[in-house]
Enzyme design. Structure first.
Site, mmCIF file in Angstrom:
data_model
loop_
_atom_site.group_PDB
_atom_site.id
_atom_site.type_symbol
_atom_site.label_atom_id
_atom_site.label_comp_id
_atom_site.label_asym_id
_atom_site.label_seq_id
_atom_site.Cartn_x
_atom_site.Cartn_y
_atom_site.Cartn_z
ATOM 1 N N THR A 37 0.828 -1.205 0.000
ATOM 2 C CA THR A 37 0.000 0.000 0.000
ATOM 3 C C THR A 37 0.867 1.262 0.000
ATOM 4 O O THR A 37 1.956 1.250 0.570
ATOM 5 C CB THR A 37 -0.880 -0.026 1.271
ATOM 6 O OG1 THR A 37 -1.823 -1.070 1.118
ATOM 7 C CG2 THR A 37 -1.593 1.275 1.530
ATOM 8 N N ILE A 64 -12.974 -5.469 2.209
ATOM 9 C CA ILE A 64 -12.437 -4.118 2.214
ATOM 10 C C ILE A 64 -11.484 -4.019 3.408
ATOM 11 O O ILE A 64 -11.828 -4.446 4.513
ATOM 12 C CB ILE A 64 -13.568 -3.059 2.398
ATOM 13 C CG1 ILE A 64 -14.681 -3.215 1.342
ATOM 14 C CG2 ILE A 64 -13.003 -1.646 2.403
ATOM 15 C CD1 ILE A 64 -14.327 -2.838 -0.056
ATOM 16 N N GLY A 65 -10.310 -3.455 3.183
ATOM 17 C CA GLY A 65 -9.333 -3.338 4.273
ATOM 18 C C GLY A 65 -9.439 -2.012 5.004
ATOM 19 O O GLY A 65 -10.473 -1.333 4.959
HETATM 20 N N1 ASP Z 1 -3.603 -2.298 4.702
HETATM 21 C C1 ASP Z 1 -3.890 -2.882 3.416
HETATM 22 C C2 ASP Z 1 -5.118 -3.751 3.531
HETATM 23 O O1 ASP Z 1 -5.261 -4.454 4.510
HETATM 24 C C3 ASP Z 1 -2.774 -3.701 2.888
HETATM 25 C C4 ASP Z 1 -1.445 -2.987 2.801
HETATM 26 O O2 ASP Z 1 -1.105 -2.189 3.665
HETATM 27 O O3 ASP Z 1 -0.715 -3.249 1.820
HETATM 28 O O4 ASP Z 1 -5.896 -3.764 2.617
#
Ligand code: ASP
Length: 351
Positions: free
Chosen positions: A215, A244-245
């Site tokens: 991310t 959804i994250g």
């Molecule tokens: N935080 C993001 C998610 O859980 C993943 C990431 O940080 O790459 O969707």
């Protein structure tokens, strides 16, 4: 004690109980001072945390990442130094990373269990706490631009999937075919994870040995002392059923308040949502009077670790102080607060 004495004592007692204690007064004063301080224009970014080490990354990819992080910082800093707003700098910086296949955002987004790329993004302004987010979108070229458009051009904070796409189309954002987000490297990662899952070597969303969260995020402080934060992602490889994250969730993956700080997170989203990570850092500054570093370190290196959550954050406050804690072996990260120096780091032994 006669009646006069009694009344004098009572009056003294009442007056002293109305006066704030020294401690309370100190906290209020510090908090206000923090809120009006202004720092130099500053930009801080991340490109994901995870099990990142020198051997696995190799010298060639190491330099590719460093060059792209520098480029992104320079794009955002250029905006800020020409008097641009923190929000414009955040969007321009993140768009530079969304356009690179190195990161899990935009064109380098990871694949869902069904072999699709579903992207999430959010932004927040520290001045007025306005925010915007999109979730699960597949045809918007720049999810971070769409998140800003939700904030600027709709009465809502978050829009998801086909509704968000219809909105983006209507307001004239650039749309692409879902295949725009396909990269062979990410598809291979999905195949490896699916195979391991099939062989029961991994359970759902468990980590592959070279797991990384790619991310991207940015927090900026502009010449007017305003903070803005943004985060953009493809989520997690092999995510299922419309998962959804934390990245599009205000207070979990992104938060900004001029009175405390701006934050962008990367890591295992489910843990970041349940711990309200980005807001918790701001809340610890506000209610416990911790400084930025103390608050960020407590959340990432103590509370999140205890809870079993991997990842990190980048943050800055109104005085231009920066914090970049993470509890993994690496996090692509960097900052720029002077014209002639751009700092980027990858591993946990670099400062
Ligand atoms: N935080 C993001 C998610 O859980 C993943 C990431 O940080 O790459 O969707």
């Amino acid at each position: 004690m006669n009646k006069t004495h009694y009344l004098i004592c009572l009056a003294i007692l009442l007056l002293s109980s109305c006066k704030p204690s020294n401690d309370t007064k100190k906290t209020e004063t510090n908090y206000k001072e923090q809120a009006i301080e202004k720092g130099p224009i500053t930009l801080v970014i991340h490109g994901g945390a995870g099990n990142i080490n020198r051997e696995a990354l190799g010298p060639e990819r190491d330099s590719l990442y460093r060059a792209k992080l520098k480029e992104a910082l320079e794009v955002g800093y250029d905006k800020l130094s020409r008097g641009g707003s923190a929000m414009d700098a955040v969007v321009a910086t993140i768009q530079t990373m969304e356009a690179s296949p190195l990161f899990n955002a935009g064109v380098g987004a990871v694949f869902t269990n069904e072999g699709k790329n579903e992207l999430d993004a959010s932004v927040m302004n520290g001045k007025d706490k306005m925010a915007g987010a999109v979730a699960g979108v597949t045809t918007i070229k720049s999810p971070i631009a769409a998140a800003k458009a939700v904030m600027d051009k709709s009465p809502h904070v978050m829009m998801a999937r086909d509704g968000a796409e219809q909105f983006a189309k209507e307001i004239g954002l650039e749309m692409v075919d879902p295949s725009y987000f396909y990269t062979e490297r990410r598809f291979k990662s999905l195949e490896r994870v699916r195979e391991a899952e099939r062989k029961k070597e991994l359970s759902y969303l468990e980590k592959y040995p070279d797991w990384k969260y790619g991310t991207v995020g940015c927090v900026a402080l502009d010449k007017d002392g305003n903070i803005a934060a943004g985060t953009s992602t493809g989520g997690m490889t092999n995510k299922k059923y419309g998962r959804i994250g934390d990245s599009p969730v205000i207070a979990a993956g992104t938060y900004a308040d001029n009175a405390t700080c701006g934050v962008s997170a990367t890591g295992h989203g489910e843990f970041f949502i349940r711990n309200v990570v980005a807001y918790d850092i701001a809340a610890k500054m506000k209610y416990l009077n911790l400084n930025l570093d103390e608050a960020a370190d407590k959340v990432i290196n103590e509370e999140l670790v205890e809870f079993g959550g991997d990842g990190g954050i980048i943050a800055l406050d109104r005085a231009g102080n920066i914090s970049m804690p993470f509890n993994t072996s690496g996090m692509f990260r960097g900052y720029k607060n002077t014209a002639d120096d751009t700092r980027v780091f990858i591993y946990n032994d670099e400062e």
